[in-house]
Design a protein around this motif. Structure first.
Motif, PDB file in Angstrom:
ATOM      1  N   VAL A   1       0.876  -1.176   0.000  1.00 45.46           N
ATOM      2  CA  VAL A   1       0.000   0.000   0.000  1.00 45.46           C
ATOM      3  C   VAL A   1       0.911   1.221   0.000  1.00 45.46           C
ATOM      4  O   VAL A   1       1.342   1.707   1.050  1.00 45.46           O
ATOM      5  CB  VAL A   1      -0.939  -0.004   1.225  1.00 45.46           C
ATOM      6  CG1 VAL A   1      -1.856   1.214   1.207  1.00 45.46           C
ATOM      7  CG2 VAL A   1      -1.780  -1.284   1.238  1.00 45.46           C
ATOM      8  N   SER A   2       1.227   1.704  -1.185  1.00 44.42           N
ATOM      9  CA  SER A   2       2.260   2.741  -1.315  1.00 44.42           C
ATOM     10  C   SER A   2       1.867   4.066  -0.669  1.00 44.42           C
ATOM     11  O   SER A   2       2.727   4.860  -0.292  1.00 44.42           O
ATOM     12  CB  SER A   2       2.590   2.971  -2.794  1.00 44.42           C
ATOM     13  OG  SER A   2       1.450   3.427  -3.506  1.00 44.42           O
ATOM     14  N   GLN A   3       0.571   4.315  -0.519  1.00 46.21           N
ATOM     15  CA  GLN A   3       0.101   5.576   0.063  1.00 46.21           C
ATOM     16  C   GLN A   3       0.045   5.536   1.589  1.00 46.21           C
ATOM     17  O   GLN A   3      -0.339   6.527   2.215  1.00 46.21           O
ATOM     18  CB  GLN A   3      -1.303   5.908  -0.478  1.00 46.21           C
ATOM     19  CG  GLN A   3      -1.322   6.312  -1.941  1.00 46.21           C
ATOM     20  CD  GLN A   3      -0.987   7.787  -2.120  1.00 46.21           C
ATOM     21  OE1 GLN A   3      -0.363   8.417  -1.274  1.00 46.21           O
ATOM     22  NE2 GLN A   3      -1.406   8.353  -3.226  1.00 46.21           N
ATOM     23  N   PHE A   4       0.428   4.408   2.186  1.00 45.64           N
ATOM     24  CA  PHE A   4       0.235   4.276   3.631  1.00 45.64           C
ATOM     25  C   PHE A   4       1.069   5.293   4.416  1.00 45.64           C
ATOM     26  O   PHE A   4       0.571   5.904   5.377  1.00 45.64           O
ATOM     27  CB  PHE A   4       0.560   2.865   4.110  1.00 45.64           C
ATOM     28  CG  PHE A   4       0.373   2.707   5.604  1.00 45.64           C
ATOM     29  CD1 PHE A   4      -0.900   2.563   6.145  1.00 45.64           C
ATOM     30  CD2 PHE A   4       1.457   2.770   6.467  1.00 45.64           C
ATOM     31  CE1 PHE A   4      -1.089   2.466   7.514  1.00 45.64           C
ATOM     32  CE2 PHE A   4       1.283   2.664   7.840  1.00 45.64           C
ATOM     33  CZ  PHE A   4       0.007   2.520   8.361  1.00 45.64           C
ATOM     34  N   LYS A   5       2.334   5.469   4.064  1.00 45.24           N
ATOM     35  CA  LYS A   5       3.189   6.404   4.811  1.00 45.24           C
ATOM     36  C   LYS A   5       2.629   7.822   4.754  1.00 45.24           C
ATOM     37  O   LYS A   5       2.638   8.549   5.753  1.00 45.24           O
ATOM     38  CB  LYS A   5       4.614   6.366   4.270  1.00 45.24           C
ATOM     39  CG  LYS A   5       5.381   5.114   4.637  1.00 45.24           C
ATOM     40  CD  LYS A   5       6.827   5.189   4.165  1.00 45.24           C
ATOM     41  CE  LYS A   5       7.597   3.933   4.550  1.00 45.24           C
ATOM     42  NZ  LYS A   5       9.010   3.983   4.060  1.00 45.24           N
ATOM     43  N   HIS A   6       2.151   8.213   3.578  1.00 46.14           N
ATOM     44  CA  HIS A   6       1.532   9.533   3.435  1.00 46.14           C
ATOM     45  C   HIS A   6       0.288   9.635   4.307  1.00 46.14           C
ATOM     46  O   HIS A   6       0.069  10.650   4.994  1.00 46.14           O
ATOM     47  CB  HIS A   6       1.177   9.771   1.970  1.00 46.14           C
ATOM     48  CG  HIS A   6       0.477  11.066   1.698  1.00 46.14           C
ATOM     49  ND1 HIS A   6       0.936  12.280   2.160  1.00 46.14           N
ATOM     50  CD2 HIS A   6      -0.671  11.336   1.007  1.00 46.14           C
ATOM     51  CE1 HIS A   6       0.106  13.241   1.782  1.00 46.14           C
ATOM     52  NE2 HIS A   6      -0.872  12.695   1.088  1.00 46.14           N
ATOM     53  N   ALA A   7      -0.530   8.577   4.311  1.00 41.36           N
ATOM     54  CA  ALA A   7      -1.748   8.567   5.126  1.00 41.36           C
ATOM     55  C   ALA A   7      -1.412   8.662   6.612  1.00 41.36           C
ATOM     56  O   ALA A   7      -2.066   9.409   7.359  1.00 41.36           O
ATOM     57  CB  ALA A   7      -2.553   7.301   4.845  1.00 41.36           C
ATOM     58  N   ALA A   8      -0.401   7.922   7.056  1.00 42.72           N
ATOM     59  CA  ALA A   8      -0.007   7.963   8.467  1.00 42.72           C
ATOM     60  C   ALA A   8       0.469   9.359   8.855  1.00 42.72           C
ATOM     61  O   ALA A   8       0.182   9.851   9.960  1.00 42.72           O
ATOM     62  CB  ALA A   8       1.087   6.932   8.735  1.00 42.72           C
ATOM     63  N   HIS A   9       1.176  10.021   7.954  1.00 40.51           N
ATOM     64  CA  HIS A   9       1.627  11.397   8.199  1.00 40.51           C
ATOM     65  C   HIS A   9       0.434  12.332   8.371  1.00 40.51           C
ATOM     66  O   HIS A   9       0.408  13.168   9.295  1.00 40.51           O
ATOM     67  CB  HIS A   9       2.509  11.859   7.042  1.00 40.51           C
ATOM     68  CG  HIS A   9       2.886  13.305   7.097  1.00 40.51           C
ATOM     69  ND1 HIS A   9       3.784  13.813   8.014  1.00 40.51           N
ATOM     70  CD2 HIS A   9       2.461  14.367   6.350  1.00 40.51           C
ATOM     71  CE1 HIS A   9       3.908  15.125   7.828  1.00 40.51           C
ATOM     72  NE2 HIS A   9       3.108  15.477   6.835  1.00 40.51           N
ATOM     73  N   LEU A  10      -0.564  12.187   7.516  1.00 44.12           N
ATOM     74  CA  LEU A  10      -1.761  13.030   7.617  1.00 44.12           C
ATOM     75  C   LEU A  10      -2.505  12.788   8.928  1.00 44.12           C
ATOM     76  O   LEU A  10      -2.966  13.732   9.578  1.00 44.12           O
ATOM     77  CB  LEU A  10      -2.691  12.737   6.438  1.00 44.12           C
ATOM     78  CG  LEU A  10      -2.211  13.195   5.063  1.00 44.12           C
ATOM     79  CD1 LEU A  10      -3.077  12.584   3.970  1.00 44.12           C
ATOM     80  CD2 LEU A  10      -2.226  14.714   4.969  1.00 44.12           C
ATOM     81  N   VAL A  11      -2.609  11.525   9.311  1.00 48.77           N
ATOM     82  CA  VAL A  11      -3.338  11.160  10.531  1.00 48.77           C
ATOM     83  C   VAL A  11      -2.657  11.756  11.764  1.00 48.77           C
ATOM     84  O   VAL A  11      -3.326  12.199  12.701  1.00 48.77           O
ATOM     85  CB  VAL A  11      -3.428   9.617  10.627  1.00 48.77           C
ATOM     86  CG1 VAL A  11      -3.794   9.172  12.017  1.00 48.77           C
ATOM     87  CG2 VAL A  11      -4.448   9.095   9.618  1.00 48.77           C
TER      88      VAL A  11
END
Length: 237
Positions: A154-164
């Motif tokens: 899930v390549s977008q996971f790191k970006h999502a975790a940063h947003l969260v």
């Protein structure tokens, strides 16, 4: 000096799309035309029978193009008038965008896009619902659905975790928090951030601070919560 809008981050899942008539993998009971879902939604499946995989997603697109945003999608779009809203969705449809949400991160890909099998950076917007064998990228390689299949990163996971981690308010809706790694995003939310979980069946969760539960489907729970959050924001001005 202009007041900063609070950042409201939403994690949405299949439940909100299901209310617009879109079938979830669970609705298939693990089967699609007598095939196990894993047989049409994995890299191994793509290698073995790509035309079958393409037809599976063509059918999903035909269904999705008929769907309309529901009151849950619309409530999230309305909240942009009062908050900075970012939606992290496990859904591959575009119902959030159709409702008017302007910042949507698709964790598991997008149904109406295709990408090169040679260069994953080559991503194309599909015109219509069909992606067929023989459709190629500019480098001549076959196009595949722009979807994260079972077993893929899930390549977008790191970006999502940063947003969260930046969230002033965090909402979970339409997901049972059973699919990893999306389910782990809840653990990236700061402890003092208010968290709201909208689900008709209250999920079993580890002890997490500042969580409020709204036992309702998305189309009822989100408008209710939106009204409460807008009222809170109005009082804070």
């Amino acid at each position: 000096m202009e007041r900063r809008l609070k950042h409201l981050v939403v994690l949405s899942g299949a439940g909100i799309s299901a209310e617009s008539g879109l079938s979830t993998f669970r609705d298939f009971n693990g089967l699609w035309h007598h095939y196990r879902v894993e047989e049409v939604a994995s890299l191994d499946a793509w290698k073995k029978h790509p035309k079958l995989v393409l037809e599976f997603y063509n059918e999903r697109r035909r269904q999705a193009i008929e769907a309309k945003p529901n009151a849950g999608h619309q409530a999230l779009a309305m909240l942009e008038q009062h908050y900075q809203v970012t939606i992290i969705t496990q859904n591959v449809d575009h119902l959030h965008e159709q409702a008017g949400s302007s910042s949507v991160v698709h964790l598991h890909g997008e149904l109406f896009k295709a990408r090169s099998t040679l260069d994953p950076e080559l991503v194309y917007q599909l015109q219509g619902t069909e992606l067929n064998w023989g459709d190629t990228c500019e480098q001549g390689s076959q196009l595949r659905p722009h979807i994260v299949w079972f077993g893929e990163e899930v390549s977008q996971f790191k970006h999502a975790a940063h947003l969260v981690r930046q969230a002033d308010i965090f909402i979970v809706v339409g997901t049972s928090l059973a699919v990893y790694p999306a389910s782990s995003l809840l653990h990236h939310v700061p402890e003092d951030t208010p968290k709201y979980i909208i689900d008709p069946r209250r999920p079993e969760l580890p002890r997490i601070p500042n969580v409020s539960f709204i036992q309702a489907v998305a189309s009822r729970g989100l408008p209710q919560l939106a009204r409460e959050l807008i009222a809170l924001e109005s009082l804070a001005r």
